[in-house]
Design a protein around this motif. Structure first.
Motif, PDB file in Angstrom:
ATOM      1  N   ARG A  15      26.986  58.736  93.209  1.00 60.75           N
ATOM      2  CA  ARG A  15      26.495  57.632  92.804  1.00 60.75           C
ATOM      3  C   ARG A  15      25.017  57.825  92.086  1.00 60.75           C
ATOM      4  O   ARG A  15      24.739  56.959  91.372  1.00 60.75           O
ATOM      5  CB  ARG A  15      26.499  56.740  93.744  1.00 60.75           C
ATOM      6  N   HIS A  16      24.591  58.997  92.527  1.00 53.35           N
ATOM      7  CA  HIS A  16      23.160  59.241  91.952  1.00 53.35           C
ATOM      8  C   HIS A  16      22.982  60.693  91.533  1.00 53.35           C
ATOM      9  O   HIS A  16      23.589  61.524  92.094  1.00 53.35           O
ATOM     10  CB  HIS A  16      22.022  58.986  93.021  1.00 53.35           C
ATOM     11  N   ILE A  17      21.989  60.898  90.419  1.00 51.42           N
ATOM     12  CA  ILE A  17      21.619  62.166  90.051  1.00 51.42           C
ATOM     13  C   ILE A  17      19.994  62.130  90.220  1.00 51.42           C
ATOM     14  O   ILE A  17      19.270  61.093  89.963  1.00 51.42           O
ATOM     15  CB  ILE A  17      21.672  62.363  88.493  1.00 51.42           C
ATOM     16  N   TYR A  18      19.643  63.374  91.100  1.00 53.46           N
ATOM     17  CA  TYR A  18      18.338  63.309  91.514  1.00 53.46           C
ATOM     18  C   TYR A  18      17.721  64.481  90.605  1.00 53.46           C
ATOM     19  O   TYR A  18      18.252  65.673  90.377  1.00 53.46           O
ATOM     20  CB  TYR A  18      18.082  63.645  92.985  1.00 53.46           C
ATOM     21  N   LEU A  19      16.554  64.426  90.048  1.00 55.58           N
ATOM     22  CA  LEU A  19      15.768  65.543  89.564  1.00 55.58           C
ATOM     23  C   LEU A  19      14.342  65.567  90.092  1.00 55.58           C
ATOM     24  O   LEU A  19      13.597  64.541  90.390  1.00 55.58           O
ATOM     25  CB  LEU A  19      15.592  65.207  88.166  1.00 55.58           C
ATOM     26  N   ASP A  20      13.951  67.025  90.539  1.00 53.40           N
ATOM     27  CA  ASP A  20      12.574  66.971  91.156  1.00 53.40           C
ATOM     28  C   ASP A  20      11.759  67.680  90.185  1.00 53.40           C
ATOM     29  O   ASP A  20      12.034  68.758  89.711  1.00 53.40           O
ATOM     30  CB  ASP A  20      12.751  67.814  92.350  1.00 53.40           C
ATOM     31  N   TYR A  21      10.504  67.251  90.231  1.00 52.36           N
ATOM     32  CA  TYR A  21       9.422  68.047  89.426  1.00 52.36           C
ATOM     33  C   TYR A  21       8.194  68.312  90.183  1.00 52.36           C
ATOM     34  O   TYR A  21       8.063  67.319  90.959  1.00 52.36           O
ATOM     35  CB  TYR A  21       8.993  67.054  88.104  1.00 52.36           C
ATOM     36  N   GLU A 101      15.555  59.567  89.839  1.00 54.00           N
ATOM     37  CA  GLU A 101      17.035  59.214  90.534  1.00 54.00           C
ATOM     38  C   GLU A 101      17.677  58.138  89.390  1.00 54.00           C
ATOM     39  O   GLU A 101      17.260  57.668  88.610  1.00 54.00           O
ATOM     40  CB  GLU A 101      16.767  58.157  91.494  1.00 54.00           C
ATOM     41  N   LEU A 102      18.752  58.856  88.854  1.00 52.71           N
ATOM     42  CA  LEU A 102      19.511  58.356  87.661  1.00 52.71           C
ATOM     43  C   LEU A 102      20.800  57.459  88.382  1.00 52.71           C
ATOM     44  O   LEU A 102      21.502  58.295  89.262  1.00 52.71           O
ATOM     45  CB  LEU A 102      19.874  59.102  86.646  1.00 52.71           C
ATOM     46  N   ARG A 141      29.065  58.523  82.380  1.00 56.52           N
ATOM     47  CA  ARG A 141      29.049  59.926  82.970  1.00 56.52           C
ATOM     48  C   ARG A 141      28.547  60.998  81.756  1.00 56.52           C
ATOM     49  O   ARG A 141      27.391  61.714  82.512  1.00 56.52           O
ATOM     50  CB  ARG A 141      30.145  60.146  83.548  1.00 56.52           C
ATOM     51  N   ASN A 142      28.999  60.918  80.784  1.00 57.26           N
ATOM     52  CA  ASN A 142      28.476  62.004  79.866  1.00 57.26           C
ATOM     53  C   ASN A 142      27.271  61.711  79.513  1.00 57.26           C
ATOM     54  O   ASN A 142      26.334  62.939  79.269  1.00 57.26           O
ATOM     55  CB  ASN A 142      29.439  62.080  78.600  1.00 57.26           C
ATOM     56  N   GLN A 143      26.852  60.474  79.130  1.00 56.69           N
ATOM     57  CA  GLN A 143      25.437  60.091  78.665  1.00 56.69           C
ATOM     58  C   GLN A 143      24.315  60.461  79.908  1.00 56.69           C
ATOM     59  O   GLN A 143      23.246  61.024  79.522  1.00 56.69           O
ATOM     60  CB  GLN A 143      25.126  58.710  78.589  1.00 56.69           C
ATOM     61  N   LEU A 144      24.854  60.172  80.918  1.00 58.50           N
ATOM     62  CA  LEU A 144      23.867  60.342  82.018  1.00 58.50           C
ATOM     63  C   LEU A 144      23.453  62.067  82.125  1.00 58.50           C
ATOM     64  O   LEU A 144      22.549  62.697  82.452  1.00 58.50           O
ATOM     65  CB  LEU A 144      24.480  59.973  83.486  1.00 58.50           C
ATOM     66  N   GLU A 145      24.703  62.869  82.016  1.00 58.03           N
ATOM     67  CA  GLU A 145      24.684  64.303  82.334  1.00 58.03           C
ATOM     68  C   GLU A 145      23.825  64.838  81.206  1.00 58.03           C
ATOM     69  O   GLU A 145      23.021  65.818  81.602  1.00 58.03           O
ATOM     70  CB  GLU A 145      26.059  64.906  82.571  1.00 58.03           C
ATOM     71  N   LYS A 146      24.092  64.438  79.894  1.00 59.00           N
ATOM     72  CA  LYS A 146      23.305  64.851  78.966  1.00 59.00           C
ATOM     73  C   LYS A 146      21.683  64.537  78.921  1.00 59.00           C
ATOM     74  O   LYS A 146      20.920  65.399  78.623  1.00 59.00           O
ATOM     75  CB  LYS A 146      23.925  64.203  77.403  1.00 59.00           C
ATOM     76  N   PHE A 147      21.485  63.207  79.393  1.00 59.60           N
ATOM     77  CA  PHE A 147      20.107  62.682  79.604  1.00 59.60           C
ATOM     78  C   PHE A 147      19.636  63.747  80.662  1.00 59.60           C
ATOM     79  O   PHE A 147      18.399  64.191  80.674  1.00 59.60           O
ATOM     80  CB  PHE A 147      20.126  61.447  80.122  1.00 59.60           C
ATOM     81  N   ARG A 148      20.325  63.904  81.717  1.00 58.04           N
ATOM     82  CA  ARG A 148      19.771  64.977  83.048  1.00 58.04           C
ATOM     83  C   ARG A 148      19.388  66.194  82.325  1.00 58.04           C
ATOM     84  O   ARG A 148      18.335  67.140  82.632  1.00 58.04           O
ATOM     85  CB  ARG A 148      20.627  65.050  84.167  1.00 58.04           C
TER      86      ARG A 148
END
Length: 162
Positions: A15-21, A101-102, A141-148
């Motif tokens: 359900r979510h993609i998380y990125l930490d900076y 979070e995406l 899903r592909n767009q979210l993955e490319k954005f990530r």
């Protein structure tokens, strides 16, 4: 008049993609995300909205919280991407962190006036439109993955599973 609404998660099962900076100028990174939204997802300014903007500079570190949504219409289906950024930065040194979070959904709606129309739509969905919805989910899903990948590579972010 009735309405059928089907909501499909693009990132099932997580359900979510998380990125930490963590690093220099975390607030500047979140501003850059806003600049990328419109050209990356191919929407007009009406397809993007910043729904929440919180900035608390009363303490040290300064904390911030932002949310955006991106929407794109595909006939009976609507692509909706929600983005949330939450972080902090020091007052004296411009060093801090944030978590992004995406989340993505495809929402399909169909209005009907009789039970016959409703039944015909379910048949149409089963035979034809179900495949189209599946294509929209894959595209989301592909767009979210490319954005990530774009954000992660550009800012050297870590991807957190969950």
């Amino acid at each position: 008049m009735g309405k059928i609404t089907i909501t499909d998660d693009c990132l099932t099962p997580s359900r979510h993609i998380y990125l930490d900076y963590s690093g220099h100028d975390p607030f500047g990174v979140s501003k850059k995300i806003v600049e990328l939204l419109q050209p990356f997802f191919g929407v007009s300014s009406a397809g993007i909205s910043e729904t929440d903007f919180r900035w608390d500079n009363t303490g040290d570190p300064i904390t911030f919280y932002f949310t955006w949504w991106v929407q794109r219409n595909y006939g009976k289906s609507l692509l909706r991407i929600d983005i949330k950024v939450q972080g902090s930065k020091g007052k004296t040194k411009n060093v801090g962190n944030f978590t992004m979070e995406l989340k993505g959904e495809i929402v399909t709606s169909f209005g009907y006036s009789t039970s016959l129309t409703k039944s015909l739509w379910w048949i149409y969905n089963y035979v034809f439109y179900g495949r189209r919805r599946r294509n929209y989910i894959d595209m989301c899903r592909n767009q979210l993955e490319k954005f990530r990948i774009e954000i992660a590579e550009h800012y050297n972010l870590r991807v957190r599973e969950g």
